[in-house]
Design an enzyme around this catalytic site. Structure first.
Site, PDB file in Angstrom:
ATOM      1  N   LYS A  94       0.866  -1.175   0.000  1.00 33.83           N
ATOM      2  CA  LYS A  94       0.000   0.000   0.000  1.00 33.83           C
ATOM      3  C   LYS A  94       0.904   1.227   0.000  1.00 33.83           C
ATOM      4  O   LYS A  94       2.044   1.162   0.469  1.00 33.83           O
ATOM      5  CB  LYS A  94      -0.857  -0.004   1.273  1.00 33.83           C
ATOM      6  CG  LYS A  94      -2.113   0.798   1.189  1.00 33.83           C
ATOM      7  CD  LYS A  94      -3.303  -0.018   0.724  1.00 33.83           C
ATOM      8  CE  LYS A  94      -4.538   0.853   0.638  1.00 33.83           C
ATOM      9  NZ  LYS A  94      -5.702   0.118   0.181  1.00 33.83           N
ATOM     10  N   GLY A 194     -20.931   5.946   5.670  1.00 29.89           N
ATOM     11  CA  GLY A 194     -19.982   6.331   4.616  1.00 29.89           C
ATOM     12  C   GLY A 194     -20.565   5.967   3.267  1.00 29.89           C
ATOM     13  O   GLY A 194     -20.635   4.797   2.902  1.00 29.89           O
ATOM     14  N   GLY A 196     -19.522   6.931   0.120  1.00 25.73           N
ATOM     15  CA  GLY A 196     -18.613   7.345  -0.945  1.00 25.73           C
ATOM     16  C   GLY A 196     -18.769   6.405  -2.121  1.00 25.73           C
ATOM     17  O   GLY A 196     -19.865   5.879  -2.373  1.00 25.73           O
ATOM     18  N   ASN A 197     -17.679   6.152  -2.812  1.00 30.52           N
ATOM     19  CA  ASN A 197     -17.718   5.303  -4.005  1.00 30.52           C
ATOM     20  C   ASN A 197     -18.306   3.935  -3.721  1.00 30.52           C
ATOM     21  O   ASN A 197     -19.164   3.446  -4.447  1.00 30.52           O
ATOM     22  CB  ASN A 197     -16.291   5.131  -4.554  1.00 30.52           C
ATOM     23  CG  ASN A 197     -15.791   6.415  -5.176  1.00 30.52           C
ATOM     24  OD1 ASN A 197     -16.512   7.059  -5.919  1.00 30.52           O
ATOM     25  ND2 ASN A 197     -14.565   6.794  -4.857  1.00 30.52           N
ATOM     26  N   VAL A 198     -17.824   3.288  -2.667  1.00 31.88           N
ATOM     27  CA  VAL A 198     -18.291   1.933  -2.371  1.00 31.88           C
ATOM     28  C   VAL A 198     -19.647   1.968  -1.664  1.00 31.88           C
ATOM     29  O   VAL A 198     -20.555   1.200  -2.002  1.00 31.88           O
ATOM     30  CB  VAL A 198     -17.267   1.157  -1.509  1.00 31.88           C
ATOM     31  CG1 VAL A 198     -17.757  -0.265  -1.269  1.00 31.88           C
ATOM     32  CG2 VAL A 198     -15.902   1.135  -2.169  1.00 31.88           C
TER      33      VAL A 198
END
Ligand code: NAD
Length: 365
Positions: A94, A194, A196-198
């Site tokens: 990462k 959350g 967001g994208n996911v």
């Protein structure tokens, strides 16, 4: 996501690298600095026994370099187990870029970062994570082949988030099958933290199935947008953890399962996309088990994204991406049953399978 840090005030009392709380025999940690572009990055390579270390790049405005280091150590380790449990021939790595992605991410900085990735000769392969977009990976691709998650028009497989969301949905259904005897989520009360994208992709899958979905996010604009698009409810309370629900889906922060929150939880299942949900894997995995809460291991059910980017390296098609992602259902069910049979946590059950795969490969070498 903020960095997934436990207690930074403790960190500086330790040895800077090998004595870090989150250091777990990482193979290599690379500090990258470039004065002209302002680049400050850390690449963490945890383990390359199964293959090159693949994992996304996160850009975040860390409060300290310690936080950034701790984050990259935890996240890169997580990638090792994610790929191992998913059956991919990849190691864990990462990268983190220190800075605000909205104001400090420039093309020059991304290109310089790409040069650092290239200098590792393929031992680390990058992709997008928080603060990064497909366009950033396209840019990195101009200076190194060691990047995935590039756009379809440039020969890649595009944004991995929808596939990640689908994998989380599969893992959630398996956990429901295990807990409720049926994987039908219609009518189940599910809180997605959350969006967001996911998180948004998950909301889409859940509403298609008729679940009762509540959403929470620190971004009000985003909440209203997602509410209007999918006709879901915004959670207006101030403590999501204490709410009565069937399923809690953490899709924002890491370490939301900790001493404080677990004591309040009223959910039956936890299944979400966020990496490193358990602040302390062994302790908090056990606390959840003691409370009878089923935890679908994050590094298993959020593997859709890596399955998607791995396709760029192995050249498999969309059908195979979906097949591999749907298999998350079977693996999750298998692990939950194994945990039950062996009286261990679902974290340990998943970890043991992943570690056994790494050990077996190591002994072949
Ligand atoms: P994102 O940045 O698109 O979305 C995160 C959302 O969480 C944002 O809307 C943000 O406002 C919100 N948020 C931040 N802090 C919050 C808080 N305290 N409470 C509620 N909401 C908060 O990120 P993403 O790509 O959707 O990823 C979500 C999580 O899933 C991350 O932990 C990421 O590491 C993990 N993950 C993502 C992928 C992928 O393919 N994108 C793959 C595997 C794991």
């Amino acid at each position: 996501m903020t960095s997934e840090v436990i207690n930074t005030s403790e960190l500086h009392k330790m040895d800077p690298v090998f004595g870090q709380l989150s250091f777990d025999n990482h193979e290599q940690i690379v500090f990258c600095n470039d004065k002209d572009t302002g680049l400050k990055a850390i690449i963490g390579i945890h383990n390359t026994v199964l293959g090159p270390a693949l994992g996304g790049t996160r850009m975040w405005n860390y409060a300290s370099e310690w936080e950034a280091l701790n984050d990259v150590l935890r996240l890169s380790r997580g990638m090792t187990y994610k790929s191992a449990i998913t059956g991919l021939n990849l190691g864990g790595g990462k990268a983190v870029l220190i800075g605000d992605a909205k104001t400090q991410k420039t093309p020059e900085l991304m290109l310089k970062f790409g040069e650092f990735v290239h200098s590792l000769g393929g031992k680390y392969i990058t992709a997008e994570d928080v603060g990064m977009a497909t366009a950033d990976m396209d840019l990195v691709r101009t200076v190194t082949p060691y990047v995935t998650g590039i756009s379809e028009s440039k020969g890649g497989k595009g944004n991995p988030s929808p596939i990640t969301a689908y994998g989380v949905f599969m893992g959630m259904k398996a956990a429901a099958k295990y807990s409720f005897g049926s994987d039908v989520l219609e009518g189940k009360v599910i809180y997605v933290q959350g969006i967001g994208n996911v998180g948004e992709g998950l909301v889409e899958n859940l509403t298609n199935e008729g679940a009762t979905v509540y959403i929470s996010d620190i971004n009000r604009e985003r909440l209203e947008e997602v509410r209007d698009k999918y006709s879901v409810k915004i959670y207006e309370g101030d403590n999501i953890y204490a709410e009565k629900m069937d399923i809690y889906a953490p899709c924002a922060l890491g370490a939301t399962l900790n001493d404080t929150t677990i004591n309040q939880l009223q959910t039956k299942i936890i299944a979400g996309a966020a990496n490193n949900q358990l602040a302390d894997e062994k302790k908090h995995g056990q606390m959840l088990r003691d409370k009878g809460i089923v935890w679908a291991p994050d590094f298993l059910i959020n593997a859709g994204g890596i399955i998607n980017v791995y396709a760029e390296l192995e050249n498999y098609d969309r059908k195979e991406i979906i097949r591999k992602t749907e298999n998350i259902y079977n693996t999750t069910l298998e692990i939950l049953k194994k945990a039950d049979a062996e009286h261990i946590t679902s974290y340990t059950a998943a970890y043991n399978i992943a570690q056994a795969r790494i050990d077996a490969r190591k002994s072949e070498k």
